[in-house]
Write an enzyme that holds these catalytic residues in place. Structure first.
Site, PDB file in Angstrom:
ATOM      1  N   GLU A  36       0.869  -1.166   0.000  1.00 25.82           N
ATOM      2  CA  GLU A  36       0.000   0.000   0.000  1.00 25.82           C
ATOM      3  C   GLU A  36       0.915   1.227   0.000  1.00 25.82           C
ATOM      4  OE1 GLU A  36      -2.660   0.402   3.352  1.00 25.82           O
ATOM      5  OE2 GLU A  36      -3.479   2.274   2.548  1.00 25.82           O
ATOM      6  N   ARG A  61       5.461 -12.692   9.629  1.00 30.27           N
ATOM      7  CA  ARG A  61       6.083 -11.435   9.252  1.00 30.27           C
ATOM      8  C   ARG A  61       7.404 -11.279   9.986  1.00 30.27           C
ATOM      9  NH1 ARG A  61       2.269  -7.460   8.905  1.00 30.27           N
ATOM     10  NH2 ARG A  61       3.703  -5.733   9.188  1.00 30.27           N
ATOM     11  N   LYS A  71       4.671   0.872   9.163  1.00 26.25           N
ATOM     12  CA  LYS A  71       4.725   2.154   8.469  1.00 26.25           C
ATOM     13  C   LYS A  71       4.106   3.263   9.315  1.00 26.25           C
ATOM     14  CE  LYS A  71       3.206   0.183   4.691  1.00 26.25           C
ATOM     15  NZ  LYS A  71       2.545  -0.025   3.417  1.00 26.25           N
TER      16      LYS A  71
HETATM   17  P1  ATP Z   1       2.896  -2.015   7.815  1.00 22.59           P
HETATM   18  O1  ATP Z   1       2.317  -2.574   9.074  1.00 22.59           O
HETATM   19  O2  ATP Z   1       4.336  -1.699   7.932  1.00 22.59           O
HETATM   20  O3  ATP Z   1       2.100  -0.888   7.239  1.00 22.59           O
HETATM   21  P2  ATP Z   1       1.588  -3.604   5.883  1.00 22.59           P
HETATM   22  O4  ATP Z   1       1.435  -5.073   5.909  1.00 22.59           O
HETATM   23  O5  ATP Z   1       0.387  -2.785   6.164  1.00 22.59           O
HETATM   24  O6  ATP Z   1       2.812  -3.218   6.802  1.00 22.59           O
HETATM   25  P3  ATP Z   1       1.718  -3.376   3.056  1.00 22.59           P
HETATM   26  O7  ATP Z   1       2.161  -2.235   2.232  1.00 22.59           O
HETATM   27  O8  ATP Z   1       0.292  -3.732   3.039  1.00 22.59           O
HETATM   28  O9  ATP Z   1       2.201  -3.103   4.531  1.00 22.59           O
HETATM   29  O10 ATP Z   1       2.621  -4.648   2.748  1.00 22.59           O
HETATM   30  C1  ATP Z   1       2.931  -5.149   1.478  1.00 22.59           C
HETATM   31  C2  ATP Z   1       3.318  -6.584   1.624  1.00 22.59           C
HETATM   32  O11 ATP Z   1       4.439  -6.703   2.488  1.00 22.59           O
HETATM   33  C3  ATP Z   1       2.198  -7.394   2.221  1.00 22.59           C
HETATM   34  O12 ATP Z   1       2.081  -8.595   1.508  1.00 22.59           O
HETATM   35  C4  ATP Z   1       2.657  -7.638   3.639  1.00 22.59           C
HETATM   36  O13 ATP Z   1       2.162  -8.839   4.129  1.00 22.59           O
HETATM   37  C5  ATP Z   1       4.171  -7.647   3.502  1.00 22.59           C
HETATM   38  N1  ATP Z   1       4.810  -7.238   4.743  1.00 22.59           N
HETATM   39  C6  ATP Z   1       4.609  -6.099   5.446  1.00 22.59           C
HETATM   40  N2  ATP Z   1       5.318  -6.089   6.575  1.00 22.59           N
HETATM   41  C7  ATP Z   1       6.004  -7.259   6.600  1.00 22.59           C
HETATM   42  C8  ATP Z   1       6.911  -7.853   7.524  1.00 22.59           C
HETATM   43  N3  ATP Z   1       7.255  -7.236   8.650  1.00 22.59           N
HETATM   44  N4  ATP Z   1       7.414  -9.071   7.215  1.00 22.59           N
HETATM   45  C9  ATP Z   1       7.072  -9.693   6.078  1.00 22.59           C
HETATM   46  N5  ATP Z   1       6.220  -9.199   5.182  1.00 22.59           N
HETATM   47  C10 ATP Z   1       5.684  -7.994   5.430  1.00 22.59           C
HETATM   48 MG    MG Z   2      -1.347  -2.809   4.944  1.00 24.78          MG
END
Ligand code: ATP
Ligand code: MG
Length: 571
Positions: free
Chosen positions: A43, A270, A280
């Site tokens: 995102e 994760r 983020k």
């Molecule tokens: P954040 O909590 O940092 O905003 P998010 O999952 O909301 O993380 P996205 O932009 O939706 O962030 O993530 C893109 C991809 O990266 C998704 O498939 C998510 O599962 C993966 N991802 C995000 N954080 C991690 C992590 N700490 N370890 C492994 N994969 C991750």
């Molecule tokens: Mg997300």
């Protein structure tokens, strides 16, 4: 001078995690006609962090191992209030920097807004979705809890034609934000809260960075994600464990709509790293409160911060390989990441001398007008990396901490009357200590032994210490930024406190009087060096210039936190 810069590749080890095993099994039985298609779906509401690197390496890595090599980069851009093009651009830069390429497979969920709208209409026509006029609060309340089942919305039994009409009017902008939503009609008694008539469309009167003013209703993540996967022909939709409870909804939407393709969602743990935060939202909080200099602050666990600090993409890929992919949530030690970068830089970086906190040394028996060029190997174990010259002269600088007037027992460096080696140069002996009126040491008077050129004595006598040094008239002044961990608690905020309270007040020390050896005069942005005995450093790509060099410490030579952690565990 030759030195190590960005984007070098290391051989990565062959991975064989549970996801790869599942895929290998399926390819064998020809389930996906040998096509394996993955996607990385960020995102664009912030910069990527090291956790995302795990997902990028997994998705692009798996695709690369299969014919077709198909991995999409898809911006999951369904929330215009939090997303923007700066984030989109930074994400592209970071994925490329990590060494991956999506080719012509760049997509946005917003590319599918028309199709998603049609799918929503289809659900309504199947009597599987309805417009609900409850407020957000009321919807939350009637959703129930894990113990109590939810209550049906009074609007659940609206007729198909009424729903079609209302949804059309939602799209036309007739209602205010929050006044109506479209919900899937599933089961308010489901033990899985995600199945209790989840919202699939909401009103948000806000322009979108890609679609402009076209839409004032936007699809929700759960509705968008599975359908985007299906539209692209993703075979394996790899996501983190918190989406496990969303899988029934993922499958329900695709099954109900009978999409031509039905990707398989597989969850993995994760990445969580100690001494930092990987969210983020939290990282954005640090940026917004000016607690760091920006998303690319070299202390941030963002890929842009790590890149600026001097991390190599090969070290990050190596780290992702080493931690592997499992279904168990564990916290990885920051030390493991630091070891990966040390290992990478150990082999690749040129060794140079820099005196971080200088102390003046005058060699009394070395003539004033003499300068010698001494040969210094660029790498102690790799002759193919060549040598460079370091000038030696009468006035030098050594590190303040390498001299003690009253040395304790195990201090083997310089002290009054003691002889040490200056690296690549001579043995010197301290003859006198000069202090200012406050009693601070300002200069040492030493003598050198001309017989010891190159660092050994013909009579075989030994010295215990070897110091790095620079020549006063040749050295270049530079700013050095010593970075340490951004947080001094292994799990910031875990005890319910504000994670910001765990910020390490000593995470950055700026040294402005550092002297680096003359060979660094033309050090280019982003190039990395080992400063002998001091650590690995990188020319800061943002603030450094030829006139005013700035170096970032990437990592120390040894893990100084290991001791602290051991002590903490004992306490
Ligand atoms: P954040 O909590 O940092 O905003 P998010 O999952 O909301 O993380 P996205 O932009 O939706 O962030 O993530 C893109 C991809 O990266 C998704 O498939 C998510 O599962 C993966 N991802 C995000 N954080 C991690 C992590 N700490 N370890 C492994 N994969 C991750
Ligand atoms: Mg997300």
């Amino acid at each position: 001078m030759k030195a190590q810069s960005a984007n070098t590749t290391t051989e990565s080890t062959i991975q064989n995690d549970f996801i790869r095993q599942i895929i290998a099994e399926e390819v064998k039985t020809n389930k996906n006609e040998e096509q394996v298609v993955t996607r990385f779906p960020p995102e664009p509401n912030g910069y990527l962090h090291i956790g995302h690197a795990k997902s990028i390496c997994l998705n692009f890595g798996i695709a690369a191992e299969h014919e077709g090599r198909q991995c999409y980069l898809r911006f999951d851009d369904t929330n215009p209030s939090k997303e923007n093009l700066e984030y989109v651009e930074s994400i592209k830069t970071d994925v490329h920097w990590l060494g991956y390429d999506w080719g012509d497979r760049l997509r946005h969920s917003s590319d599918y807004f028309d199709q998603l709208y049609d799918y929503a209409i289809a659900l309504i026509k199947m009597n599987k979705a309805y417009v609900c006029s409850l407020t957000t609060e009321q919807i939350k309340e009637s959703r129930g809890t894990l113990r109590d089942q939810g209550k049906n919305s009074p609007y659940r039994d609206r007729s198909i034609s009424e729903n079609l009409d209302l949804f059309e009017r939602m799209k036309a902008g007739e209602f205010a934000d929050g006044e109506q939503v479209l919900r899937a009609k599933i089961d308010m008694a489901s033990p899985n809260l995600n199945m209790r008539d989840p919202i699939i469309y909401r009103i948000k009167k806000m322009p979108h960075q890609m679609t402009g003013e076209k839409w004032c209703i936007y699809p929700m993540y759960d509705f968008t994600h599975c359908l985007s996967d299906a539209i692209e022909g993703i075979t394996h939709s790899l996501c983190t464990l918190e989406f496990e409870d969303h899988r029934p909804l993922y499958d329900w939407i695709l099954d109900t709509l009978k999409t031509p393709r039905h990707p398989q969602q597989i969850e993995f743990a994760r990445l969580s790293l100690n001494y930092t935060v990987l969210s983020k939202r939290k990282l954005q909080e640090l940026v917004e409160n000016n607690l760091v200099s920006g998303w690319d602050d070299p202390r941030m666990p963002t890929l842009s911060g790590m890149r600026r600090r001097g991390y190599t993409s090969s070290a990050i890929r190596d780290f992702c390989d080493r931690i592997g992919v499992t279904r168990k949530n564990t916290q990885i030690e920051m030390g493991a990441l630091e070891n990966c970068i040390r290992k990478d830089l150990e082999a690749k970086t040129v060794r140079v001398m820099a005196v971080l906190k200088p102390l003046r040394v005058v060699i009394e028996n070395y003539s004033e007008d003499q300068v010698e060029q001494l040969d210094a190997p660029n790498h102690p174990d790799d002759a193919s990396m060549g040598t460079h010259q370091v000038p030696f002269s009468r006035v030098l600088y050594i590190e303040q901490e390498d001299f003690l007037e009253a040395p304790p027992k195990k201090f083997f460096r310089l002290a009054p009357g003691r002889e040490v080696r200056l690296r690549y140069a001579y043995f010197i002996t301290c003859q006198a200590v000069i202090k200012d009126e406050k009693g601070d040491i300002v200069e040492l008077r030493c003598t050198y032994d001309p017989e010891t050129r190159g660092g050994s004595a013909p009579d075989g006598r030994k010295v215990k210490g070897t110091l790095h040094w620079v020549s006063e008239s040749h050295a270049i002044k530079a700013e050095v930024r010593l970075y340490d961990r951004l947080f001094n608690h292994p799990n910031p905020g875990a005890d319910g406190s504000d994670f910001k309270a765990a910020l390490n007040p000593n995470s950055m020390e700026v040294l402005s009087d550092t002297l680096v050896e003359a060979s660094l005069a033309n050090a280019q942005a982003g190039v990395r060096y080992q400063f002998e005995r001091k650590g690995y450093f990188c020319v800061d790509p943002v603030d450094s210039s030829k006139e005013a060099l700035v170096f970032n410490r990437i990592v120390t030579l040894r893990d100084s936190w290991a001791k602290i952690e051991k002590a903490n565990k004992r306490a």
